[in-house]
Design an enzyme around this catalytic site. Structure first.
Site, PDB file in Angstrom:
ATOM      1  N   ASP A 284       0.827  -1.211   0.000  1.00  0.00           N
ATOM      2  CA  ASP A 284       0.000   0.000   0.000  1.00  0.00           C
ATOM      3  C   ASP A 284       0.862   1.262   0.000  1.00  0.00           C
ATOM      4  O   ASP A 284       1.882   1.328   0.684  1.00  0.00           O
ATOM      5  CB  ASP A 284      -0.860  -0.057   1.278  1.00  0.00           C
ATOM      6  CG  ASP A 284      -1.813   1.099   1.385  1.00  0.00           C
ATOM      7  OD1 ASP A 284      -2.719   1.182   0.548  1.00  0.00           O
ATOM      8  OD2 ASP A 284      -1.633   1.924   2.301  1.00  0.00           O
ATOM      9  N   GLU A 326       0.979  -0.330  -5.112  1.00  0.00           N
ATOM     10  CA  GLU A 326      -0.143   0.605  -5.152  1.00  0.00           C
ATOM     11  C   GLU A 326       0.472   1.993  -5.171  1.00  0.00           C
ATOM     12  O   GLU A 326       0.766   2.570  -4.132  1.00  0.00           O
ATOM     13  CB  GLU A 326      -1.077   0.415  -3.957  1.00  0.00           C
ATOM     14  CG  GLU A 326      -2.411   1.128  -4.130  1.00  0.00           C
ATOM     15  CD  GLU A 326      -2.558   2.407  -3.317  1.00  0.00           C
ATOM     16  OE1 GLU A 326      -3.432   3.228  -3.646  1.00  0.00           O
ATOM     17  OE2 GLU A 326      -1.807   2.617  -2.344  1.00  0.00           O
ATOM     18  N   HIS A 395     -11.810   0.514  -4.249  1.00  0.00           N
ATOM     19  CA  HIS A 395     -12.379   1.067  -3.019  1.00  0.00           C
ATOM     20  C   HIS A 395     -12.015   2.544  -2.834  1.00  0.00           C
ATOM     21  O   HIS A 395     -12.528   3.199  -1.944  1.00  0.00           O
ATOM     22  CB  HIS A 395     -11.875   0.261  -1.818  1.00  0.00           C
ATOM     23  CG  HIS A 395     -10.406   0.451  -1.601  1.00  0.00           C
ATOM     24  ND1 HIS A 395      -9.458  -0.023  -2.485  1.00  0.00           N
ATOM     25  CD2 HIS A 395      -9.718   1.110  -0.637  1.00  0.00           C
ATOM     26  CE1 HIS A 395      -8.259   0.327  -2.068  1.00  0.00           C
ATOM     27  NE2 HIS A 395      -8.383   1.005  -0.942  1.00  0.00           N
TER      28      HIS A 395
HETATM   29  C1  GLC Z   1      -4.043   3.486  -0.085  1.00  0.00           C
HETATM   30  C2  GLC Z   1      -5.398   2.850   0.102  1.00  0.00           C
HETATM   31  C3  GLC Z   1      -6.355   3.872   0.629  1.00  0.00           C
HETATM   32  C4  GLC Z   1      -5.822   4.428   1.928  1.00  0.00           C
HETATM   33  C5  GLC Z   1      -4.405   4.956   1.756  1.00  0.00           C
HETATM   34  C6  GLC Z   1      -3.773   5.216   3.075  1.00  0.00           C
HETATM   35  O1  GLC Z   1      -4.069   4.454  -1.056  1.00  0.00           O
HETATM   36  O2  GLC Z   1      -5.843   2.290  -1.096  1.00  0.00           O
HETATM   37  O3  GLC Z   1      -7.626   3.336   0.805  1.00  0.00           O
HETATM   38  O4  GLC Z   1      -6.642   5.450   2.393  1.00  0.00           O
HETATM   39  O5  GLC Z   1      -3.577   4.012   1.113  1.00  0.00           O
HETATM   40  O6  GLC Z   1      -3.463   3.990   3.696  1.00  0.00           O
END
Ligand code: GLC
Length: 651
Positions: A284, A326, A395
């Protein structure tokens, strides 16, 4: 690679290994360690070499990897070896994914295990179960604020349930993807709690400052991620009486990767979940891993080095496991998460294709593929053994992350164009049927992103309210068209739970004070299983969408040209409403599929000779792989009905 300094360090480390490790027969581990150690050493030394305890930290790192290897179940070790032999396994066209919240989709992990037949019905064989680790009930950020990385959140079950799920999926050749939130912990994580109590060791796990001096320097160049709900990047912690860096929400403390102890802890955690059966680990917010005064603190070189080091270590212990980056960043930046200057991916094998996602949404709003055709050219070629995750919704919010230069080249003015898109999707225009909401509105810059479910953003919600069959029909067509694009583009298509049955926005989040401030909850639904049953009833909305996606997945799996080997050629047809590209079977280059999508509400035509080299195929031989039909032709042009797509091949 053999190199004296690292090799001699490796020899020392091996001599001093703890007896519990030494006594194990871990041949494969040692071969892989030998193969990767030069790289591990170089990166670890670059990041932490100036510390007095460098040698001990290197020892700890190797022992951490060895211990997790010893714990790795035999079944997974065999899978590692199989995947080593068939190392391109994940580039194959057979994969189709779905992302879901286990509680939203099924209630909990146990019930989710019982839903595996649903995935099989659709053809989905990669399931991303979004965060399941323990997190506070109030401040959870949808699970992305972890308070214990080694426990399953009680709301969704226990470790045993996850192990059962992983086993069930594995038996059916379905891949499991789990999240590891690398960049920050919850402020209720034990490390944060101990930092608050003044333990320096744990304050050093985070970016903690006694006064505003350094935070103010950082703030000069750091953007705000949630400007409306969590302005600024630092939070004052009462009691600890210090400032802590909190880039996301005030309760998400950024981890300090200047500290090798943090790196080793997180490596251990990644391997822990790999050993619990994650085939793929979604890392993430990786763009944020390294902070530097005077920079945006995103996409820093060291963030890449940390990921490369993680990959090298993971390859030693659990080489069959893939990483997803991500990183929702600009097109030129995102490709770097595969690993720059390499031939094979050496960082993350998979990355979210946020560029394609945002461009598709532009095409929906403008009914034109002008920016899509232009912007997609900015997407760099991937490395070998790397692939995209192609998605429409997830999401999170939709960020309009395309390049200003591309917007201009497409003939628009960037600021009003972005404004138009936000207004369009939040339903401000009379001719817009979209029911989205702004997310992350920045009063200073005017920027905003968009929340909303796929079905509501393409007008299904409004059409249903009005009971207008033509509008309902159009919305369904757009849903199918968008999926036709992500299934064929190259990479793994990632569906989002509920989209396959046309789930509209869920407004109940406003009644829950833990969620009401965050519009993303409107598209994180509680899955409606009664509605899902309608997928089996002829001609219902659910049936039309579900069966279309099911068919697409099935056709995709049988179409070698859809495997991902940089085997795509863009084909600008000259018609601004059409997006088209060619996919080439990597083993038989004469086997090609021409993909064309019409984003307009009216039929469009395409001069076929312009895009298919003459003699390549007789038009009369063309047929659509998806529908099995011959496409309509008028004179020498292909006719593409409104909101339709073709996957054309020569018979
Ligand atoms: C990533 C997740 C998101 C979250 C962010 C902080 O972007 O996909 O949902 O708010 O990280 O952890």
């Amino acid at each position: 690679m053999y190199e004296q300094v690292s090799h001699s360090l490796l020899n020392d480390i091996m001599t001093e290994l703890k007896p519990d490790i030494k006594s194990e027969n871990i041949r494969h581990f040692y071969t892989r360690l030998g193969a990767n150690f030069f790289s591990i050493y170089t990166l670890f030394h670059y990041l932490y070499g100036d510390r007095d305890d460098f040698r001990q930290q290197a020892q700890r790192l190797v022992e951490t990897m060895a211990r997790q290897y010893i714990l790795r179940p035999d079944a997974l070790k065999h899978l590692d070896i199989e995947r080593e032999r068939d190392h391109n396994w994940f580039l194959n066209q057979q994969w189709a994914g779905m992302a879901l919240y286990s509680d939203g989709f099924a209630g909990d992990l146990k019930t989710l295990t019982g839903k595996v037949p649903y995935f099989q019905d659709l053809g989905v064989n990669m399931v991303h179960v979004m965060p399941i680790m323990a997190c506070p009930s109030r401040h959870s950020d949808g699970g992305y604020a972890v308070s214990n990385y080694r426990e399953i959140d009680q709301r969704v079950g226990a470790m045993e349930d996850l192990d059962n799920l992983a086993q069930e999926l594995r038996q059916r050749d379905i891949l499991l993807t789990l999240d590891v939130v690398l960049n920050h912990t919850s402020d209720e994580h034990e490390w944060a709690l101990r930092a608050k109590q003044g333990e320096e060791r744990y304050q050093d796990y985070y970016y903690v400052f006694p006064n505003r001096e350094i935070p103010d320097m950082f703030e000069q160049t750091m953007p705000e991620i949630f400007p409306d709900t969590a302005p600024g990047n630092f939070t004052w912690i009462e009691g600890m009486d210090k400032w802590v860096m909190t880039v996301f929400k005030h309760y998400q403390w950024d981890l300090n990767y200047n500290n090798p102890a943090v790196f080793i802890e997180m490596m251990d955690i990644i391997l822990f979940w790999a050993n619990h059966g994650a085939d793929i680990v979604r890392l993430d917010a990786v763009a944020f891993l390294w902070k530097k005064i005077g920079s945006t603190c995103q996409n820093e070189r060291e963030a890449h080095l940390i990921l490369q080091l993680m990959k090298d270590c993971c390859q030693v212990t659990a080489p069959g496991v893939l990483f997803i980056a991500e990183a929702i960043v600009a097109p030129v930046e995102v490709a770097k998460y595969f690993g720059e200057d390499a031939i094979n991916a050496k960082e993350c094998e998979v990355a979210y294709n946020a560029t394609f996602m945002a461009l598709l949404w532009d095409a929906v709003a403008t009914k034109s593929a002008r920016l899509l055709n232009q912007g997609i050219k900015s997407l760099p070629d991937k490395l070998e053994r790397a692939t995209w995750l192609n998605y429409i919704r997830c999401h999170d919010d939709i960020g309009l992350g395309f390049d200003d230069t591309d917007i201009r080249l497409a003939g628009y003015d960037p600021i009003p164009h972005r404004r138009y898109l936000i207004d369009y999707f939040t339903g401000q225009y009379a001719d817009s049927f979209a029911r989205g909401m702004p997310f992350g509105h920045n009063a200073k810059t005017g920027d905003a992103r968009i929340s909303g479910s796929l079905a509501s953003l393409v007008g299904l919600e409004v059409a249903l309210e009005r009971g207008d069959p033509k509008e309902i029909d159009d919305a369904i067509k757009v849903i199918i068209l968008l999926h036709g694009m992500i299934m064929s583009f190259g990479g793994i298509p990632l569906l989002y739970y509920g989209d396959e049955i046309g789930t509209t926005n869920d407004y109940r989040y406003v009644e829950d004070e833990r969620k009401s401030g965050d519009t993303r909850w409107m598209h994180r639904p509680t899955f409606d299983w009664e509605k899902a049953e309608l997928r089996n009833k002829h001609n219902t909305i659910e049936n039309r969408i579900f069966q279309a996606l099911k068919k697409m997945i099935a056709v995709r799996k049988e179409t070698p040209a859809f495997a991902d080997f940089n085997n795509r050629e863009l084909r600008d047809s000259g018609n601004p409403h059409l997006f088209s590209f060619c996919r080439i079977d990597p083993h038989h280059v004469s086997d090609r599929v021409l993909i064309v999508g019409n984003f307009d509400a009216r039929p469009q035509h395409m001069e076929i000779d312009d895009i298919i080299p003459t003699g390549f195929v007789q038009q009369t031989q063309l047929y659509d792989l998806y529908s099995g039909e011959k496409p309509a032709m008028f004179k020498n042009a292909l006719v593409i009905p409104s909101y339709r797509f073709y996957w054309l091949q020569a018979r």
